[in-house]
Design an enzyme around this catalytic site. Structure first.
Site, PDB file in Angstrom:
ATOM      1  N   SER A  36       0.587  -1.249   0.227  1.00  0.00           N
ATOM      2  CA  SER A  36       0.423   0.024  -0.486  1.00  0.00           C
ATOM      3  C   SER A  36       0.770   1.387  -0.277  1.00  0.00           C
ATOM      4  O   SER A  36       1.908   1.516   0.045  1.00  0.00           O
ATOM      5  CB  SER A  36      -0.567  -0.049   1.167  1.00  0.00           C
ATOM      6  OG  SER A  36      -1.601  -1.397   1.797  1.00  0.00           O
TER       7      SER A  36
HETATM    8  N1  SAH Z   1      -0.806  -5.075   3.781  1.00  0.00           N
HETATM    9  C1  SAH Z   1      -0.343  -5.310   2.553  1.00  0.00           C
HETATM   10  C2  SAH Z   1      -0.620  -4.703   1.141  1.00  0.00           C
HETATM   11  C3  SAH Z   1      -1.993  -6.220   1.571  1.00  0.00           C
HETATM   12  S1  SAH Z   1      -2.591  -5.934  -0.645  1.00  0.00           S
HETATM   13  C4  SAH Z   1       1.272  -4.910   2.640  1.00  0.00           C
HETATM   14  O1  SAH Z   1       1.392  -4.403   3.870  1.00  0.00           O
HETATM   15  O2  SAH Z   1       2.093  -4.861   1.474  1.00  0.00           O
HETATM   16  C5  SAH Z   1      -3.975  -6.706  -0.059  1.00  0.00           C
HETATM   17  C6  SAH Z   1      -3.244  -8.611  -0.060  1.00  0.00           C
HETATM   18  O3  SAH Z   1      -4.849  -8.516   0.597  1.00  0.00           O
HETATM   19  C7  SAH Z   1      -3.026  -9.102  -0.600  1.00  0.00           C
HETATM   20  O4  SAH Z   1      -1.971  -9.749  -0.093  1.00  0.00           O
HETATM   21  C8  SAH Z   1      -3.704 -10.851  -1.037  1.00  0.00           C
HETATM   22  O5  SAH Z   1      -3.690 -11.861  -0.892  1.00  0.00           O
HETATM   23  C9  SAH Z   1      -4.823  -9.978   0.543  1.00  0.00           C
HETATM   24  N2  SAH Z   1      -6.105 -10.288   1.001  1.00  0.00           N
HETATM   25  C10 SAH Z   1      -6.711 -10.340  -0.873  1.00  0.00           C
HETATM   26  N3  SAH Z   1      -7.834 -10.999   0.086  1.00  0.00           N
HETATM   27  C11 SAH Z   1      -7.452 -11.995   1.276  1.00  0.00           C
HETATM   28  C12 SAH Z   1      -8.668 -12.536   1.919  1.00  0.00           C
HETATM   29  N4  SAH Z   1      -9.976 -13.513   2.181  1.00  0.00           N
HETATM   30  N5  SAH Z   1      -7.940 -13.310   3.476  1.00  0.00           N
HETATM   31  C13 SAH Z   1      -6.490 -13.343   2.980  1.00  0.00           C
HETATM   32  N6  SAH Z   1      -6.029 -11.962   2.161  1.00  0.00           N
HETATM   33  C14 SAH Z   1      -6.582 -11.965   1.666  1.00  0.00           C
END
Ligand code: SAH
Length: 213
Positions: A61
């Site tokens: 992000s």
């Molecule tokens: N917080 C992260 C950015 C996350 S991007 C950072 O600091 O880098 C969003 C993430 O959510 C992705 O890696 C994706 O795989 C995950 N995601 C999406 N749906 C999900 C679910 N149902 N359970 C767990 N993770 C999920």
């Protein structure tokens, strides 16, 4: 030429100018080198205030959004925090400086493995990472003082609302994945839930089930 120290100063300045003013959050972000969580081609942009691609088609992000979400969560030193969406691990690492314990889950095993390797290198021993569908929360560790979701659902998932302790706070983006979403803050009170809309954001979607490797 800009030195690394200058780049880091500019990074913190950009955070402040975009509304990240909480001293503890800024300090935690200062202690968390974003370069550790960005690899390959995009490493040179690690200190820019923009989201960047990571593996499995996901994104790390935008730092100012990470800061604003962390600030809205009002993390206290005794808190047990759940993060849904480990991604690169950057957000979890910041939380680990503010909370007692952080549980972070992602549906992609590879992201969890890579993030855990960075947590180990940095000695962030209060983070537990897991591969799971985080939309169900982590019932065996509930309730949580704080929950942060870093992928967008159409509505706040019921299991996550249920796993929030009374007095607890959840911050998450909601809305259709292909449109502008709203970042919301939910506070659980003794009577129910209070919702507050914080700002427009854009996140990857919360997807059900585990990722295909
Ligand atoms: N917080 C992260 C950015 C996350 S991007 C950072 O600091 O880098 C969003 C993430 O959510 C992705 O890696 C994706 O795989 C995950 N995601 C999406 N749906 C999900 C679910 N149902 N359970 C767990 N993770 C999920």
């Amino acid at each position: 030429m800009t030195t690394e120290a200058e780049r880091k100063m500019q990074f913190l300045f950009a955070l402040r100018s975009r509304g990240v003013t909480d001293a503890r959050v800024l300090h935690a972000m200062e202690q968390t080198d974003r370069l550790r969580f960005v690899t390959g081609l995009f490493a040179e942009r690690a200190y820019e205030d923009m989201p960047l691609p990571i593996s499995c088609g996901q994104t790390i992000s935008q730092p100012s959004v990470v800061g604003l979400m962390t600030q809205a969560l009002n993390v206290q030193p005794r808190d047990k925090v759940l993060e849904v969406g480990t991604g690169s691990g950057y957000q979890a690492a910041i939380l680990s400086h503010l909370a007692r314990r952080v549980y972070t889950v992602d549906r992609h095993r590879r992201l969890v493995r890579d993030a855990q390797a960075v947590f180990d290198e940095l000695g962030l021993v209060n983070i537990t990472s897991m591969t799971a569908d985080g939309s169900h929360g982590v019932p065996e560790q509930a309730p949580f003082d704080k929950i942060i979701v870093t992928a967008a659902a159409e509505d706040p998932p019921g299991p996550l609302l249920a796993q929030l302790r009374p007095g607890g706070i959840m911050v998450l983006p909601v809305g259709q994945s292909d449109a502008v979403q709203s970042l919301i803050r939910v506070e659980r009170t003794d009577e129910g839930y209070e919702y507050e809309e914080l700002r427009a954001v854009r996140f990857v979607p919360l997807v059900e089930g585990l990722g295909q490797e």
